[in-house]
Design an enzyme around this catalytic site. Structure first.
Site, mmCIF file in Angstrom:
data_model
loop_
_atom_site.group_PDB
_atom_site.id
_atom_site.type_symbol
_atom_site.label_atom_id
_atom_site.label_comp_id
_atom_site.label_asym_id
_atom_site.label_seq_id
_atom_site.Cartn_x
_atom_site.Cartn_y
_atom_site.Cartn_z
ATOM 1 N N GLU A 193 83.184 54.405 82.951
ATOM 2 C CA GLU A 193 81.870 53.503 82.103
ATOM 3 C C GLU A 193 81.687 52.180 82.389
ATOM 4 O O GLU A 193 81.888 51.244 81.611
ATOM 5 C CB GLU A 193 82.548 53.696 80.566
ATOM 6 C CG GLU A 193 82.613 54.974 80.153
ATOM 7 C CD GLU A 193 82.949 55.255 78.583
ATOM 8 O OE1 GLU A 193 83.456 54.524 78.060
ATOM 9 O OE2 GLU A 193 82.918 56.494 78.303
ATOM 10 N N GLU A 238 83.888 63.488 80.084
ATOM 11 C CA GLU A 238 84.426 62.972 78.760
ATOM 12 C C GLU A 238 83.546 63.625 77.754
ATOM 13 O O GLU A 238 82.384 63.093 77.663
ATOM 14 C CB GLU A 238 84.672 61.523 78.365
ATOM 15 C CG GLU A 238 85.865 61.046 79.333
ATOM 16 C CD GLU A 238 86.133 59.400 78.765
ATOM 17 O OE1 GLU A 238 85.796 59.057 77.507
ATOM 18 O OE2 GLU A 238 86.408 58.824 79.780
ATOM 19 N N GLN A 284 90.632 63.989 74.471
ATOM 20 C CA GLN A 284 91.654 64.038 75.273
ATOM 21 C C GLN A 284 92.564 65.006 74.857
ATOM 22 O O GLN A 284 92.446 65.759 73.761
ATOM 23 C CB GLN A 284 92.455 62.683 75.184
ATOM 24 C CG GLN A 284 91.426 61.442 75.649
ATOM 25 C CD GLN A 284 92.051 60.186 75.900
ATOM 26 O OE1 GLN A 284 93.406 60.191 76.060
ATOM 27 N NE2 GLN A 284 91.473 59.347 76.241
#
Ligand code: AHR
Length: 503
Positions: A173, A285, A335
């Site tokens: 990111e 993600e 996660q």
């Protein structure tokens, strides 16, 4: 009378489903690693410090690839802090999540964990405060086979054989103001080319992942154009989530838009630059993340509590992933433990959150070939007014009203022609309507059906230490061939069956 229809044709195939879409992600964040995956001295841990109960639950997810160590964490992480004798490793201030990092879990422990889980390692390098020499040394430490410093250090640390880390992410990111070392897309491309070159020189067999954004942004376009010759995958991240039920389950359609636009950007770059090598998408993600649903102390570690509606959202993501099997090669659920996670621990045990169940069922039952599915079901629209009323923190750009109306049943199907196995996964997004649905496969009968259904008493039902099975999988066998099935309101259903040509 059926109110919905699902029609399949085994000749209409979308492509092969890459099993790596069932990947997971662990970050040095809150209790994901320390107290989750890794808990030295706990009676629940093995001699390596790995929590046995967590490893068992993680095995259920059949994780093909595990991403580490971040996330935001990686942009301040110096990997050399985390190797060698544990007592000599420095304890550092951790800036991304305002914590302290003991470095007791590092590269060698991560590799050991991947081996224990049967997952391929995927390391994201530090392009925030890290240098290209560090990234080069990390590749050499992991994969080097020569008589050189970093490869020899790995051997000295007890690992004579290379770790063979194939997937390497070029930063995390890097567009975000919250990221250590954030930059413009142009600056990132310039720097990532240098990192990519030196990493590839060190080991030409590695596969690199460019750091994308959400798939549809100018950042993505610039990065794809600039890094296409260097990378094998382009990564994107999406988190959705809303306290409003319809927004929560339908906002996920933004992942579909992201994939479509990103596919176009990649095709454009490959065509313009006459590139021969494939570039897949790594959705490294993704999740439902409210950023609010936890008390103050738990908020720091992102210890969200998930409800049934979130399980429907997670299943919808997976359906979208399967439909995009042509371009989506890797995905990592963010996660795996404690931080926005399906597996939730405390020192004396763990429970499975609602979202665990679709993740496990899809990984266990979906087959290698995705089919195009015809679905006719009642629909729900989302009005722009409804969307603008949604002030949830993840609601920002995630406006999907224009993609509707949305069928209440979200369906995917996969098959395995050599053995005639069929898997149909159906999310009934209706909060109150059971939907009787006719199901047919052109020219075939569907038999030996096992039904796995995730459901609970209401949309907001959660699991907890006290009530770990409020939302669970209900399993049963059907004695008759499948021609009709009623999908219960607010449920995820996975039908696993055999198909046979009709005489
Ligand atoms: O998964 C939580 C965080 O979300 C990650 O650290 C970061 O990459 C993203 O913003």
């Amino acid at each position: 009378m059926s109110t919905a229809r699902i029609k399949l044709d085994l000749d209409r195939q979308l492509g092969r489903v890459d099993r790596r879409i069932f990947g997971q992600f662990i970050e040095h964040l809150g209790r994901c690693i320390y107290g989750g995956v890794f808990d030295e001295g706990s009676p629940l841990s093995d001699e390596r410090g790995f929590r046995r109960d967590v490893l068992d639950a993680a095995h259920g997810l059949q994780v093909p690839v595990l991403r580490w160590p971040g996330g935001n964490f990686v942009s301040g992480y110096h990997w050399t802090d985390g190797i060698g004798p544990r007592e000599d490793r420095p304890r550092r201030i951790e800036l991304a999540w305002r914590a302290e990092e003991s470095n007791r879990f590092g590269t060698d422990e991560f590799i050991e964990y991947c081996r224990a889980l049967g997952a391929g390692p995927y390391i994201c390098v530090n392009m925030g405060s890290g240098t290209m020499d560090e990234a080069q040394a990390w590749v050499e430490y992991c994969n080097g086979t020569g008589n050189t410093h970093w490869a020899n250090l790995r051997r000295a640390n007890g690992h004579p054989e290379p770790h063979n880390v194939k997937y390497w992410g070029l930063g995390n990111e890097m567009y975000g103001t919250w990221q250590i070392g954030a930059s413009t897309a142009e600056e990132y491309v310039r720097k990532a080319r240098q990192f990519a070159s030196i990493m590839k020189m060190t080991d030409p067999n590695i596969e690199l992942v460019s750091c994308g954004q959400w798939g549809w942004t100018d950042w993505d376009r610039t990065v794809i154009d600039g890094l296409a010759p260097y990378v094998r995958y382009h990564s994107i991240h999406i988190y959705t989530g809303s306290g409003d039920y319809w927004r929560n389950v339908l906002m996920v359609q933004q992942a579909d838009r992201a994939l479509r636009i990103c596919e176009g950007l990649i095709e454009r770059a490959r065509h313009q630059q006459r590139l021969q090598h494939p570039i897949g998408i790594a959705f490294d993600e993704w999740n439902v993340w409210y950023r609010t649903r936890a008390d103050e102390q738990r908020r720091i570690g992102l210890e969200e509590q998930y409800d049934l509606s979130d399980a429907l959202a997670v299943a919808t993501y997976l359906n979208i992933f399967i439909r995009h099997c042509k371009s989506l090669e890797i995905a990592n659920y963010a996660q795996m433990v404690n931080a926005i996670a399906p597996i939730f621990t405390r020192p004396d045990g763990m429970f499975l959150q609602t979202v665990y169940h679709p993740l496990r069922l899809y990984a266990a039952h979906h087959q290698p070939v995705a089919l195009d599915v015809f679905v006719d079901s009642p629909t729900r629209e989302l009005t722009p007014e409804e969307e603008s009323r949604d002030t949830s923190p993840t609601g920002r750009d995630w406006k999907v009203a224009d993609l509707g109306p949305f069928p209440l049943l979200d369906v995917t199907a996969t098959c395995n022609p050599p053995d005639g196995t069929l898997c149909i996964s159906v999310v009934n997004r209706s909060p109150d309507q059971d939907l009787a649905t006719s199901i047919g496969v052109d020219g075939h009968t569907i038999q030996n059906v096992t039904v796995y259904q995730v459901n609970g008493p209401d949309l907001y039902a959660c699991n907890s230490f006290d009530a770990p099975e409020t939302v669970r999988v209900h399993q049963r066998e059907l004695t008759e061939p499948l021609v009709e099935f009623t999908f219960a309101a607010h449920s995820v259903t996975v039908l696993r069956a055999q198909y046979q040509r009709r005489q």
